[in-house]
Design an enzyme around this catalytic site. Structure first.
Site, PDB file in Angstrom:
ATOM      1  N   ASP A 188     -15.128  -2.900  -1.812  1.00 47.05           N
ATOM      2  CA  ASP A 188     -14.758  -2.675  -0.420  1.00 47.05           C
ATOM      3  C   ASP A 188     -16.038  -2.414   0.356  1.00 47.05           C
ATOM      4  O   ASP A 188     -16.869  -1.602  -0.060  1.00 47.05           O
ATOM      5  CB  ASP A 188     -13.824  -1.469  -0.299  1.00 47.05           C
ATOM      6  CG  ASP A 188     -12.618  -1.589  -1.221  1.00 47.05           C
ATOM      7  OD1 ASP A 188     -12.136  -2.718  -1.412  1.00 47.05           O
ATOM      8  OD2 ASP A 188     -12.185  -0.550  -1.757  1.00 47.05           O
ATOM      9  N   ASP A 235       0.855  -1.180   0.000  1.00 40.38           N
ATOM     10  CA  ASP A 235       0.000   0.000   0.000  1.00 40.38           C
ATOM     11  C   ASP A 235       0.895   1.235   0.000  1.00 40.38           C
ATOM     12  O   ASP A 235       1.782   1.363   0.856  1.00 40.38           O
ATOM     13  CB  ASP A 235      -0.905   0.011   1.228  1.00 40.38           C
ATOM     14  CG  ASP A 235      -1.981  -1.066   1.170  1.00 40.38           C
ATOM     15  OD1 ASP A 235      -2.021  -1.807   0.164  1.00 40.38           O
ATOM     16  OD2 ASP A 235      -2.768  -1.175   2.130  1.00 40.38           O
TER      17      ASP A 235
END
Length: 241
Positions: A129, A8
């Site tokens: 998500d 990330d």
């Protein structure tokens, strides 16, 4: 089942967030390309990259870090975060990215997903998500009334390569993945499903592998950085099945 190590990216560094909160980030490596090579040297088959700043900005922000990773590594990589138009999709694929992940735009402009999947077969995935079964967008900052399964089913005939399903409440929390919800989604659609969020031990990976639904893979980040999962051991365990 493929294990996707996660990198990330925030402000050019490899970080992990706690439950998607940009204010609760831990820096694990100042050199994301070096981190990628550590995963590759351990034997990973894929890399999972996320441009966290880009997810909020709506356009690529950590492009230099992604390009450095692509230049250093030879395994295929998938990228999500800030990819919201055909020009950006095409640009990333031209730079050697194997798969783009479309998240926010899958809710706001599903026709783009269909157009991209048709133009670049096998190279477009949908990132879903969710909190409590409902889809969140814009770097998880905005919640919608769209249900996960409904969104996934809407792309059944689009030709997308995979669905990356993240339970936000589990992400970065080291509390284990939502195996039940992930398995339910995988059973509900024919599109390959990749589990994400909370994968924090070898037992978690085995639970996903043996959940009774056919999962394409699982993404893990913090557990690999913290040493809770030994990447080489995990890869060997998944291959031996």
């Amino acid at each position: 089942m493929i294990l996707y190590p996660a990198i990330d990216l925030k402000d050019g560094q490899a970080v992990r967030l706690l439950r998607g909160d940009m204010e609760k980030s831990t820096v694990f490596n100042d050199d994301p390309a070096a981190q990628a090579m550590e995963f590759v040297d351990a034997g990973c088959e894929w890399l999972h990259l996320v441009d966290l700043n880009g997810a909020f900005a709506g356009e690529p922000v950590n492009a230099a870090a992604v390009e450095a990773i692509l230049a250093r590594t030879k395994v295929p990589a998938q990228l999500g975060g800030g990819i919201r138009d055909m020009a950006t999709i095409e640009r990333w694929l031209d730079k050697g990215l194997q798969r783009v992940i479309l998240g926010t735009v899958a809710v706001e402009n599903p026709d783009l997903v269909r157009e991209a999947a048709k133009a670049f077969p096998g190279h477009v995935a949908v990132g879903i998500d969710a909190r409590n079964g409902r889809v969140a967008t814009k770097g998880w900052a905005e919640e919608t009334d769209v249900m996960v399964t409904d969104l996934a089913r809407s792309f059944e005939d689009a030709g997308v390569a995979a669905i990356i399903y993240t339970d936000i409440n589990r992400d970065g929390a080291m509390q284990g993945p939502n195996v039940e919800a992930t398995a339910d989604l995988a059973r509900a659609v024919s599109i390959p499903v990749i589990a994400s969020g909370g994968v924090s031990s070898l037992d978690d990976l085995i639970a996903l592998r043996d959940c009774g639904a056919q999962l394409n893979g699982a993404i893990s980040g913090r557990a690999l950085y913290d040493g809770a999962i030994d990447l080489e051991e995990a890869l060997a365990a998944l291959r031996s099945d």
